[in-house]
Design a protein around this motif. Structure first.
Motif, short mmCIF file in Angstrom:
data_model
loop_
_atom_site.label_atom_id
_atom_site.label_comp_id
_atom_site.label_asym_id
_atom_site.label_seq_id
_atom_site.Cartn_x
_atom_site.Cartn_y
_atom_site.Cartn_z
N PRO A 157 -3.99 -2.55 -6.18
CA PRO A 157 -3.88 -4.00 -6.00
C PRO A 157 -4.77 -4.71 -7.02
O PRO A 157 -5.83 -4.20 -7.36
CB PRO A 157 -4.38 -4.21 -4.57
N ARG A 190 0.85 -1.19 0.00
CA ARG A 190 0.00 0.00 0.00
C ARG A 190 0.88 1.24 0.00
O ARG A 190 1.95 1.24 0.60
CB ARG A 190 -0.93 0.03 1.21
N TYR A 245 -3.39 -5.02 0.93
CA TYR A 245 -3.69 -3.60 0.78
C TYR A 245 -4.64 -3.15 1.90
O TYR A 245 -4.40 -2.14 2.57
CB TYR A 245 -4.33 -3.36 -0.59
#
Length: 171
Positions: A130, A81, A139
Motif C-alpha cells: 500500500p 490486502r 490494508y
C-alpha cells in the motif's frame, strides 16, 4: 514473487442503467450491481497476481442509495490486502445522475478472491504494497476483517486474533 503496488491493481468500469437492469420501481436491481462489482473486483485481483481468480466471498456490501434507470454507474476497485492465496478487494461505487450530471458515492463492497492453478487448487499470490494513506488504512483493516471471518468460520481461536484484541483492549 515480486510484490505489487496497490495502484497496479486499480480497475474501473462504467455502465448505464438500462430497463432490463431495473426492478418495477425503476431502480437498479441489487443482484445486477453485485454482478458488475464481481467482474470489476475480479479484474483487480487478476491484475495483482496475473492468475485465474475465483470469488471466495462477498464480505460486505452496502446499498446506501437507490440507482435509477438511465443513471451512469462507475465502479472502482483495488486489492486492499493479499494473504497466502487470497486477496481482499475493496470497491467504491459512484452514480452519476443522468439529468443533472451530479456524481456521488452510493455503495461500497468488499470481495475476497482466491488465485487458483489450472486444476483449481489455491496458489500463492504476491505481497501487496500500500502507498497512499487510504490504501494503508484499508490494508490494516483487512487483517482485522480476515481474523473476524476466520473466527466466525471456526478456523481461528479468538485468543489468536491479535489485531482484534488490540482493537478492543488496546494491548
Amino acid at each position: 514473487m515480486k510484490p505489487r503496488k496497490a495502484s497496479e491493481t486499480f480497475a474501473s468500469s462504467s455502465r448505464i442503467v438500462l430497463p432490463n437492469d431495473t426492478n418495477t420501481l425503476g431502480n437498479l436491481m441489487g443482484g445486477q450491481l453485485l454482478n458488475w462489482m464481481d467482474i470489476n473486483a475480479a479484474i483487480s485481483a487478476h491484475r495483482h497476481c496475473r492468475r485465474v481468480v475465483v470469488t471466495a466471498a462477498v464480505n460486505n456490501v452496502s446499498f446506501d442509495s437507490a440507482i435509477n434507470l438511465a443513471d451512469v454507474v462507475s465502479i472502482e476497485s483495488k486489492v486492499s490486502r493479499a494473504f497466502n492465496s487470497s486477496m481482499e478487494v475493496y470497491l467504491d461505487v459512484y452514480v452519476e445522475n443522468h439529468t443533472t450530471g451530479e456524481r456521488s458515492k452510493c455503495n461500497e463492497a468488499i470481495y475476497t478472491f482466491v488465485a487458483v492453478d489450472q486444476l483449481g487448487a489455491p496458489i500463492q499470490v504476491p505481497e501487496l504494497i500500500p502507498e497512499t494513506e487510504s490504501e494503508i488504512k484499508r490494508y490494516d483493516s483487512a487483517l482485522r476483517r480476515r481474523q473476524l471471518s476466520l473466527i466466525l468460520a471456526g478456523k481461528m481461536k479468538p485468543t489468536d486474533a491479535t489485531e482484534l484484541r488490540i482493537l478492543f483492549t488496546g494491548e
